[in-house]
Motif scaffolding. Structure first.
Motif, PDB file in Angstrom:
ATOM      1  N   GLN A 113       0.838  -1.204   0.000  1.00  0.00           N
ATOM      2  CA  GLN A 113       0.000   0.000   0.000  1.00  0.00           C
ATOM      3  C   GLN A 113       0.870   1.251   0.000  1.00  0.00           C
ATOM      4  O   GLN A 113       0.591   2.215  -0.712  1.00  0.00           O
ATOM      5  CB  GLN A 113      -0.921  -0.012   1.210  1.00  0.00           C
ATOM      6  N   ARG A 114       1.941   1.197   0.826  1.00  0.00           N
ATOM      7  CA  ARG A 114       2.845   2.340   0.859  1.00  0.00           C
ATOM      8  C   ARG A 114       3.538   2.528  -0.485  1.00  0.00           C
ATOM      9  O   ARG A 114       3.743   3.653  -0.950  1.00  0.00           O
ATOM     10  CB  ARG A 114       3.888   2.159   1.971  1.00  0.00           C
ATOM     11  N   ALA A 115       3.892   1.398  -1.107  1.00  0.00           N
ATOM     12  CA  ALA A 115       4.530   1.484  -2.416  1.00  0.00           C
ATOM     13  C   ALA A 115       3.566   2.092  -3.439  1.00  0.00           C
ATOM     14  O   ALA A 115       3.953   2.934  -4.271  1.00  0.00           O
ATOM     15  CB  ALA A 115       4.977   0.100  -2.883  1.00  0.00           C
ATOM     16  N   LYS A 116       2.294   1.695  -3.362  1.00  0.00           N
ATOM     17  CA  LYS A 116       1.281   2.236  -4.266  1.00  0.00           C
ATOM     18  C   LYS A 116       1.076   3.722  -4.012  1.00  0.00           C
ATOM     19  O   LYS A 116       1.027   4.528  -4.953  1.00  0.00           O
ATOM     20  CB  LYS A 116      -0.032   1.479  -4.083  1.00  0.00           C
ATOM     21  N   GLN A 117       0.978   4.064  -2.718  1.00  0.00           N
ATOM     22  CA  GLN A 117       0.800   5.467  -2.373  1.00  0.00           C
ATOM     23  C   GLN A 117       1.994   6.306  -2.813  1.00  0.00           C
ATOM     24  O   GLN A 117       1.846   7.423  -3.295  1.00  0.00           O
ATOM     25  CB  GLN A 117       0.584   5.610  -0.868  1.00  0.00           C
ATOM     26  N   SER A 118       3.174   5.714  -2.634  1.00  0.00           N
ATOM     27  CA  SER A 118       4.385   6.416  -3.042  1.00  0.00           C
ATOM     28  C   SER A 118       4.393   6.625  -4.556  1.00  0.00           C
ATOM     29  O   SER A 118       4.759   7.702  -5.059  1.00  0.00           O
ATOM     30  CB  SER A 118       5.620   5.629  -2.605  1.00  0.00           C
ATOM     31  N   ASP A 119       3.976   5.576  -5.295  1.00  0.00           N
ATOM     32  CA  ASP A 119       3.930   5.675  -6.755  1.00  0.00           C
ATOM     33  C   ASP A 119       2.912   6.732  -7.180  1.00  0.00           C
ATOM     34  O   ASP A 119       3.170   7.546  -8.080  1.00  0.00           O
ATOM     35  CB  ASP A 119       3.570   4.313  -7.347  1.00  0.00           C
ATOM     36  N   GLU A 120       1.753   6.709  -6.510  1.00  0.00           N
ATOM     37  CA  GLU A 120       0.720   7.702  -6.831  1.00  0.00           C
ATOM     38  C   GLU A 120       1.198   9.106  -6.487  1.00  0.00           C
ATOM     39  O   GLU A 120       0.960  10.052  -7.237  1.00  0.00           O
ATOM     40  CB  GLU A 120      -0.567   7.375  -6.060  1.00  0.00           C
ATOM     41  N   ALA A 121       1.887   9.222  -5.336  1.00  0.00           N
ATOM     42  CA  ALA A 121       2.409  10.523  -4.936  1.00  0.00           C
ATOM     43  C   ALA A 121       3.456  11.013  -5.926  1.00  0.00           C
ATOM     44  O   ALA A 121       3.508  12.202  -6.267  1.00  0.00           O
ATOM     45  CB  ALA A 121       3.007  10.451  -3.532  1.00  0.00           C
ATOM     46  N   ARG A 122       4.292  10.067  -6.409  1.00  0.00           N
ATOM     47  CA  ARG A 122       5.313  10.441  -7.397  1.00  0.00           C
ATOM     48  C   ARG A 122       4.650  10.984  -8.672  1.00  0.00           C
ATOM     49  O   ARG A 122       5.031  12.042  -9.188  1.00  0.00           O
ATOM     50  CB  ARG A 122       6.191   9.234  -7.727  1.00  0.00           C
ATOM     51  N   HIS A 123       3.655  10.229  -9.158  1.00  0.00           N
ATOM     52  CA  HIS A 123       2.962  10.666 -10.375  1.00  0.00           C
ATOM     53  C   HIS A 123       2.273  12.006 -10.146  1.00  0.00           C
ATOM     54  O   HIS A 123       2.273  12.885 -11.037  1.00  0.00           O
ATOM     55  CB  HIS A 123       1.951   9.616 -10.817  1.00  0.00           C
ATOM     56  N   ALA A 124       1.655  12.151  -8.963  1.00  0.00           N
ATOM     57  CA  ALA A 124       0.965  13.403  -8.660  1.00  0.00           C
ATOM     58  C   ALA A 124       1.948  14.570  -8.626  1.00  0.00           C
ATOM     59  O   ALA A 124       1.680  15.649  -9.186  1.00  0.00           O
ATOM     60  CB  ALA A 124       0.227  13.301  -7.329  1.00  0.00           C
ATOM     61  N   LYS A 125       3.107  14.368  -7.999  1.00  0.00           N
ATOM     62  CA  LYS A 125       4.094  15.445  -7.910  1.00  0.00           C
ATOM     63  C   LYS A 125       4.719  15.737  -9.272  1.00  0.00           C
ATOM     64  O   LYS A 125       5.004  16.892  -9.598  1.00  0.00           O
ATOM     65  CB  LYS A 125       5.165  15.086  -6.884  1.00  0.00           C
ATOM     66  N   GLU A 126       4.933  14.674 -10.056  1.00  0.00           N
ATOM     67  CA  GLU A 126       5.447  14.899 -11.416  1.00  0.00           C
ATOM     68  C   GLU A 126       4.451  15.711 -12.239  1.00  0.00           C
ATOM     69  O   GLU A 126       4.841  16.575 -13.029  1.00  0.00           O
ATOM     70  CB  GLU A 126       5.740  13.559 -12.099  1.00  0.00           C
ATOM     71  N   ALA A 127       3.151  15.428 -12.045  1.00  0.00           N
ATOM     72  CA  ALA A 127       2.111  16.194 -12.757  1.00  0.00           C
ATOM     73  C   ALA A 127       2.117  17.650 -12.286  1.00  0.00           C
ATOM     74  O   ALA A 127       1.964  18.577 -13.091  1.00  0.00           O
ATOM     75  CB  ALA A 127       0.732  15.573 -12.533  1.00  0.00           C
ATOM     76  N   LEU A 128       2.281  17.853 -10.978  1.00  0.00           N
ATOM     77  CA  LEU A 128       2.343  19.220 -10.451  1.00  0.00           C
ATOM     78  C   LEU A 128       3.551  19.965 -11.015  1.00  0.00           C
ATOM     79  O   LEU A 128       3.452  21.142 -11.378  1.00  0.00           O
ATOM     80  CB  LEU A 128       2.426  19.190  -8.922  1.00  0.00           C
TER      81      LEU A 128
END
Length: 409
Positions: A113-128
């Motif tokens: 779950q943390r890995a998924k959240q981290s991946d989602e956070a990475r994509h979100a920050k890259e989008a930002l």
């Protein structure tokens, strides 16, 4: 001696518990009966059962960390391995082993779950970051600035990544914001300089407009005001605190001039309207001279009308062609009558007309004599030929006599 399925007390008061590995000493009991001894250690066993049950519930239903869960399991397992209770210790070990498996499963689940959240956070920050870098080139200063501030709030709400990745993305994000802020600062600095230049230009235009406000050179001044207005529009806007005041002064100066001009023009228009009325009356008076029967009297009357006409001032420009056209029509009629009178009284023209008429009359008389002679001789062919020639000469004679009559002959 007393016993039950999971334990016994021997005659010395030693308490035993039965396990898969055989009996284990629980402890010594000297304070009461063997039954009380078993009951006491069984209660301690029930305490472990309750403790394990509570731990199982916490692991399944709360966010208890794997580390804390494992420490609690180890603590209970030490108590089970110490054999200080009477009951099915093997069953407790089985439950603890399953609890370990559950904790491990939850650990892997949370890790995923943390890995998924981290991946989602990475994509979100890259989008930002991508959006911030795009906004950094925008000229929509207000909208882009507000959006960048919203992106910062969104960034703060996202989980952190590993330090290297998080720092790299934040560096790009921060750089984009700084680039936008720098461009915006330069833009408004340039805008301030342009507005200051516009203020100076408009101060000059206001000064000239105010100096012209009392001019009575209507045409030239009105044209200059139109030029000043074009220059005003081309100058751009000054600072907000100066723009309205400058405009009010500029417009006020124009209003003074154009109000004065309008007043003068209104008086002039009223005067010209009265002039038009007078000239229309004179034109009507002149038109009554037509048709001309007495040239001398008509000429004198028209001269009198024209003198009064010239004494009247201007009329409105759009009415001028019509009223002047009426006078010109009467003037042309008099000129044409004068030309006709001149032709009628011209001695040279009269003499030429009389000579031509005499010649034609003599030719006609001669032809008539020749015709009579030819018919008397019976030469009808010659007589017919001469008759045709006589007809042509007679037509010319009639025309010449008509022209001679115009001279009063």
């Amino acid at each position: 001696m007393s016993s039950d399925p999971w334990g016994r007390v021997d005659e010395t008061g030693t308490v035993y518990v039965r396990t898969a590995d055989g009996e284990q000493v629980v402890g010594s009991w000297q304070a009461g009966s063997p039954e009380e001894a078993l009951a006491y250690f069984e209660r301690k066993y029930e305490g472990l059962v309750v403790e394990i049950g509570l731990l199982e519930k916490r692991v399944k239903t709360t966010d208890l960390s794997a580390k804390d869960a494992q420490a609690a399991i180890d603590h209970i397992r030490e108590q089970v391995d110490a054999h200080h209770v009477v009951g099915d210790l093997d069953a407790l070990r089985v439950r603890l082993d399953k609890l370990v498996e559950l904790v491990e499963a939850r650990r892997e689940e949370r890790k995923a779950q943390r890995a998924k959240q981290s991946d989602e956070a990475r994509h979100a920050k890259e989008a930002l970051v991508a959006e911030a870098e795009e906004l950094s080139q925008s000229d929509q200063w207000r909208a882009a600035g507000e959006r960048l501030r919203a992106l910062v709030d969104t960034w703060k709400g996202l989980p952190r990544l590993d330090r290297k990745s998080d720092d790299e993305l934040w560096h790009r994000f921060s750089h984009a914001r700084s680039a936008f802020s720098k461009r915006r600062k330069q833009h408004f600095a340039q805008l301030d300089a342009q507005r200051e230049e516009a203020r100076k230009t408009k101060e000059r235009l206001v000064s000239e407009a105010e100096a012209l406000s009392n001019s009575t050179d209507w045409g030239v001044t009105a044209a200059r005001y139109r030029e000043l207005m074009s220059e005003w529009k081309a100058a751009g806007r000054a600072q907000r605190e100066h723009e309205d005041d400058l405009w009010n002064r500029f417009r006020g100066a124009q209003d003074v001039f154009f109000a004065a001009r309008s007043s003068v023009f209104a008086e002039r228009d009223a005067e010209q309207s009265e002039n038009l009325k007078l000239k229309e009356e004179l034109a009507e008076e002149a038109e009554k001279l037509l048709p001309i029967t007495d040239l001398k009297a008509a000429r004198a009357a028209f001269r009198n009308v024209n003198e009064r006409w010239e004494a009247i001032g201007h009329v409105p420009r759009d009415a001028r062609p019509k009223v002047e056209g009426r006078m010109h029509a009467v003037e042309r009629a008099i000129q044409e009558a004068e030309e006709a009178e001149w032709r009628r009284t011209n001695p040279e023209a009269r003499a030429r007309a009389e000579g031509l008429t005499g010649q034609l009359q003599a030719a006609v008389d001669k032809l008539r004599g020749q015709i009579e002679q030819a018919r008397a001789q019976g030469n009808n062919a010659r007589a017919d030929k001469l008759q045709r020639e006589l007809d042509g000469r007679q037509a010319l004679l009639d025309q010449a006599q008509k022209g001679l009559q115009e001279f009063g002959g």
